[in-house]
Scaffold this motif. Structure first.
Motif: not given
Length: 341
Positions: A245-266
């Motif tokens: 459950v924790w991993a399902a709410h941790d963006p690090f563990h969902l990184a592959k699902r973010l690779r197709s869109i622009p992401v800004y981190l600061s």
């Protein structure tokens, strides 16, 4: 000779006339008191779905909707809209590109307009900005509640109930991006990752983006979960026993699902920065900086196409930085929407 109407009879006649007037001349959707029924996608209004039960115009281009939500146990919460020029919720033929701005822990739906210049930002006059309530400590999640789920279900409220309401009664289009700070930064990345296609870009400012990084990060977020006397295990469960459950709410563990869109981190590093009072430090920002660095590396390993990072060194966990980062990220966000001035 006709009988003189009694006081009771006169009152009944007045009430009847008022009811006839209301039925014959219902308020228009543009009126401040208008309360359109909730509509489900592709279907008629539903009495079992979320519904707008109040509308308040709070300032120029700012409208607050009071929404009763089944996902939140039938409670009513507020959503602030910063409306574009020419916005008319009664015009069902026009749908506006939408920026969702998510608040952080201990804030609320008014935080962005109260703490930043977002309402005076010229590049947002062509965009519908949605600033929803997410609870003082809601974490943009459907709470685990010892496996029982149910109230509060913030993710369901935002991504299903509120999205449908805005698209079917308040001029929101399906062209969306999302940004947030701290807890809201985590929420922005979670929603983009867990609902593929819903958002075309995501930005996180000083976000809690890898709560499973280490024991310090876990203990810190558990401390937030316990705020206001809450049982911290209600949110995602135990970090060991309910690690899935924790991993399902941790963006690090969902990184592959973010690779197709622009992401800004600061993020800052927690030391005194140029926008801080002398001597200010933030262990929270230092922790989130390590989390953001880890996520950026994971996105790179995952083959992310477009990641913008601004790890600016000295800086604490505060609004002066988040306002600046919003402006820095707007070209990316508005570019994904295909709009901007």
């Amino acid at each position: 000779m006709a009988a003189v109407p009694t006081r009771r009879a006169r009152l009944l006649l007045i009430v009847g006339a008022l009811l006839f007037t209301l039925v014959s001349n219902p308020p228009t959707p543009a009126a401040a008191s208008a309360v359109p029924q909730a509509a489900e996608a592709g279907g008629p209004a539903s009495s079992t779905g979320a519904e707008v039960v109040g509308v308040t115009r709070v300032a120029d281009r700012q409208v607050d909707l009071s929404v009763r939500s089944p996902a939140l146990g039938g409670r009513t919460v507020n959503v602030r809209l910063l409306t574009p020029d020419g916005w008319d919720p009664g015009d069902r033929s026009r749908h506006w590109p939408t920026l969702w701005l998510l608040h952080g822990c201990c804030g609320d739906y008014t935080s962005w307009t109260a703490q930043t210049d977002v309402a005076r930002t010229e590049s947002l006059r062509d965009v519908l900005v949605v600033m929803p309530e997410a609870g003082w400590n809601g974490w943009y999640s459907d709470w685990w509640n010892y496996g029982q789920g149910s109230d509060p279900a913030w993710e369901t409220f935002h991504t299903k109930e509120l999205r449908l309401l805005l698209e079917h009664g308040w001029g929101a289009g399906s062209n969306r991006v999302v940004a947030g700070l701290s807890m809201g930064g985590q929420g922005a990345l979670l929603y983009a990752a867990r609902h593929p296609g819903m958002f075309k870009a995501a930005a996180a400012y000083s976000g809690s983006v890898h709560p499973l990084l280490n024991d310090e990060s876990v203990n810190r977020i558990m401390g937030f979960f316990a705020g206001q006397g809450n049982d911290p295990l209600r949110v995602w469960g135990d970090p060991v026993a309910q690690r899935d459950v924790w991993a399902a709410h941790d963006p690090f563990h969902l990184a592959k699902r973010l690779r197709s869109i622009p992401v800004y981190l600061s993020c800052g590093d927690g030391t005194t920065g140029p926008l801080d009072a002398p001597g200010s430090t933030s262990a929270l920002e230092a922790d989130f900086n390590r989390q953001n660095q880890a996520l950026a590396s994971e996105l790179e390993r995952s083959g992310a196409r477009h990641v913008v990072t601004h790890f600016y060194g000295p800086g604490t966990h505060g609004w002066a930085y988040w306002q600046r980062e919003l402006h820095s990220s707007l070209p990316m966000l508005l570019g994904a929407l295909g709009t901007g001035r």
